[in-house]
Design a protein around this motif. Structure first.
Motif, PDB file in Angstrom:
ATOM      1  N   ASP A   1      19.383  45.045  36.413  1.00  0.00           N
ATOM      2  CA  ASP A   1      19.253  46.333  37.097  1.00  0.00           C
ATOM      3  C   ASP A   1      20.573  47.090  36.990  1.00  0.00           C
ATOM      4  N   THR A   2      20.513  48.332  36.584  1.00  0.00           N
ATOM      5  CA  THR A   2      21.741  49.120  36.429  1.00  0.00           C
ATOM      6  C   THR A   2      21.739  50.380  37.302  1.00  0.00           C
ATOM      7  N   ALA A   3      21.028  50.312  38.420  1.00  0.00           N
ATOM      8  CA  ALA A   3      21.013  51.458  39.337  1.00  0.00           C
ATOM      9  C   ALA A   3      22.442  51.808  39.736  1.00  0.00           C
ATOM     10  N   PRO A   4      22.744  53.110  39.863  1.00  0.00           N
ATOM     11  CA  PRO A   4      24.116  53.534  40.130  1.00  0.00           C
ATOM     12  C   PRO A   4      24.754  52.925  41.373  1.00  0.00           C
ATOM     13  N   ASP A   5      23.995  52.721  42.432  1.00  0.00           N
ATOM     14  CA  ASP A   5      24.568  52.211  43.682  1.00  0.00           C
ATOM     15  C   ASP A   5      24.300  50.724  43.894  1.00  0.00           C
ATOM     16  N   LEU A   6      23.879  50.032  42.849  1.00  0.00           N
ATOM     17  CA  LEU A   6      23.445  48.636  42.986  1.00  0.00           C
ATOM     18  C   LEU A   6      24.555  47.712  43.484  1.00  0.00           C
ATOM     19  N   THR A   7      25.722  47.790  42.895  1.00  0.00           N
ATOM     20  CA  THR A   7      26.809  46.895  43.309  1.00  0.00           C
ATOM     21  C   THR A   7      27.141  47.115  44.780  1.00  0.00           C
ATOM     22  N   GLU A   8      27.244  48.349  45.186  1.00  0.00           N
ATOM     23  CA  GLU A   8      27.540  48.664  46.589  1.00  0.00           C
ATOM     24  C   GLU A   8      26.445  48.125  47.505  1.00  0.00           C
ATOM     25  N   ARG A   9      25.189  48.312  47.135  1.00  0.00           N
ATOM     26  CA  ARG A   9      24.072  47.818  47.956  1.00  0.00           C
ATOM     27  C   ARG A   9      24.129  46.292  48.089  1.00  0.00           C
ATOM     28  N   CYS A  10      24.366  45.602  46.983  1.00  0.00           N
ATOM     29  CA  CYS A  10      24.434  44.137  47.004  1.00  0.00           C
ATOM     30  C   CYS A  10      25.574  43.649  47.895  1.00  0.00           C
ATOM     31  N   LYS A  11      26.711  44.311  47.799  1.00  0.00           N
ATOM     32  CA  LYS A  11      27.864  43.909  48.615  1.00  0.00           C
ATOM     33  C   LYS A  11      27.605  44.175  50.098  1.00  0.00           C
ATOM     34  N   ARG A  12      26.920  45.283  50.402  1.00  0.00           N
ATOM     35  CA  ARG A  12      26.554  45.568  51.795  1.00  0.00           C
ATOM     36  C   ARG A  12      25.650  44.471  52.371  1.00  0.00           C
ATOM     37  N   LEU A  13      24.769  43.926  51.528  1.00  0.00           N
ATOM     38  CA  LEU A  13      23.869  42.867  51.973  1.00  0.00           C
ATOM     39  C   LEU A  13      24.583  41.526  52.116  1.00  0.00           C
ATOM     40  N   GLY A  14      25.760  41.408  51.487  1.00  0.00           N
ATOM     41  CA  GLY A  14      26.518  40.175  51.619  1.00  0.00           C
ATOM     42  C   GLY A  14      26.816  39.447  50.334  1.00  0.00           C
ATOM     43  N   ALA A  15      26.454  40.023  49.177  1.00  0.00           N
ATOM     44  CA  ALA A  15      26.796  39.386  47.910  1.00  0.00           C
ATOM     45  C   ALA A  15      28.308  39.452  47.702  1.00  0.00           C
ATOM     46  N   ASP A  16      28.855  38.396  47.125  1.00  0.00           N
ATOM     47  CA  ASP A  16      30.291  38.351  46.866  1.00  0.00           C
ATOM     48  C   ASP A  16      30.650  39.003  45.534  1.00  0.00           C
ATOM     49  N   GLU A  17      29.768  38.859  44.554  1.00  0.00           N
ATOM     50  CA  GLU A  17      30.007  39.383  43.207  1.00  0.00           C
ATOM     51  C   GLU A  17      28.686  39.871  42.634  1.00  0.00           C
ATOM     52  N   VAL A  18      28.762  40.785  41.664  1.00  0.00           N
ATOM     53  CA  VAL A  18      27.581  41.260  40.943  1.00  0.00           C
ATOM     54  C   VAL A  18      27.904  41.203  39.454  1.00  0.00           C
ATOM     55  N   LEU A  19      27.059  40.485  38.698  1.00  0.00           N
ATOM     56  CA  LEU A  19      27.196  40.395  37.247  1.00  0.00           C
ATOM     57  C   LEU A  19      25.950  40.974  36.604  1.00  0.00           C
ATOM     58  N   PHE A  20      26.136  41.599  35.456  1.00  0.00           N
ATOM     59  CA  PHE A  20      25.020  42.229  34.771  1.00  0.00           C
ATOM     60  C   PHE A  20      24.640  41.435  33.518  1.00  0.00           C
ATOM     61  N   LYS A  21      23.328  41.322  33.314  1.00  0.00           N
ATOM     62  CA  LYS A  21      22.793  40.613  32.146  1.00  0.00           C
ATOM     63  C   LYS A  21      22.957  41.483  30.918  1.00  0.00           C
ATOM     64  N   PRO A  22      23.194  40.889  29.781  1.00  0.00           N
ATOM     65  CA  PRO A  22      23.412  39.462  29.561  1.00  0.00           C
ATOM     66  C   PRO A  22      24.793  39.056  30.065  1.00  0.00           C
ATOM     67  N   VAL A  23      24.830  37.963  30.794  1.00  0.00           N
ATOM     68  CA  VAL A  23      26.070  37.495  31.411  1.00  0.00           C
ATOM     69  C   VAL A  23      26.929  36.786  30.367  1.00  0.00           C
ATOM     70  N   ALA A  24      28.180  37.192  30.292  1.00  0.00           N
ATOM     71  CA  ALA A  24      29.135  36.525  29.401  1.00  0.00           C
ATOM     72  C   ALA A  24      29.732  35.333  30.142  1.00  0.00           C
ATOM     73  N   MET A  25      29.980  34.257  29.416  1.00  0.00           N
ATOM     74  CA  MET A  25      30.509  33.044  30.020  1.00  0.00           C
ATOM     75  C   MET A  25      31.816  33.307  30.765  1.00  0.00           C
ATOM     76  N   ASP A  26      32.725  34.058  30.147  1.00  0.00           N
ATOM     77  CA  ASP A  26      34.009  34.306  30.807  1.00  0.00           C
ATOM     78  C   ASP A  26      33.824  35.109  32.095  1.00  0.00           C
ATOM     79  N   ALA A  27      32.896  36.052  32.116  1.00  0.00           N
ATOM     80  CA  ALA A  27      32.638  36.841  33.329  1.00  0.00           C
ATOM     81  C   ALA A  27      32.076  35.949  34.433  1.00  0.00           C
ATOM     82  N   LEU A  28      31.185  35.028  34.078  1.00  0.00           N
ATOM     83  CA  LEU A  28      30.615  34.110  35.058  1.00  0.00           C
ATOM     84  C   LEU A  28      31.698  33.215  35.641  1.00  0.00           C
ATOM     85  N   PHE A  29      32.520  32.628  34.774  1.00  0.00           N
ATOM     86  CA  PHE A  29      33.583  31.734  35.240  1.00  0.00           C
ATOM     87  C   PHE A  29      34.615  32.487  36.081  1.00  0.00           C
TER      88      PHE A  29
END
Length: 131
Positions: free
Chosen positions: A84-112
């Motif tokens: 999902d690439t909605a413009p406010d997605l990262t902010e919404r996820c963080k408001r709900l309590g997510a610590d990090e947001v990664l976008f697919k396809p996830v790169a190994m270095d970004a995940l680590f």
């Protein structure tokens, strides 16, 4: 490190599992949010990875339910993994309590890096290492 990935797509789970295998991390899987919440009740995890768009309960509600717990499991680190690439997605996820947001396809270095940031920020978690 024991990680739960809540994701309805088997191929996405496999890709992330292969990445985590390289680092020696253990990954449990849940193909529905409801199953993931049950696994959190029954098992011990260090980090939760969660997709947002799934049939039935979506990842947004899963995050809300995890954060609403009245125990230590309600504070487990959560990393959203989404296409999902909605413009406010990262902010919404963080408001709900997510610590990090990664976008697919996830790169190994970004995940680590995301896991490393979370582990470094949690008191008493300095002994968890992900190479």
């Amino acid at each position: 490190m024991n990680i739960l990935f809540i994701e309805d797509d088997a191929m996405n789970r496999r890709v992330v599992r292969d990445m985590l295998d390289v680092a020696g991390a253990q990954m449990a899987e849940a193909d529905r949010a409801e199953e993931g919440l049950r696994r959190i009740d029954d098992e011990e995890f260090d980090v939760i990875l969660v997709d947002l768009r799934m049939p039935g309960m979506d990842g947004f509600e899963a995050i809300e339910r995890i954060r609403a717990r009245g125990d230590a499991k309600g504070e487990l680190p959560i990393i959203v993994v989404t296409a999902d690439t909605a413009p406010d997605l990262t902010e919404r996820c963080k408001r709900l309590g997510a610590d990090e947001v990664l976008f697919k396809p996830v790169a190994m270095d970004a995940l680590f890096e995301a896991i490393g940031r979370i582990v470094a920020s949690k008191p008493g978690e300095g002994d968890i290492i992900l190479d």
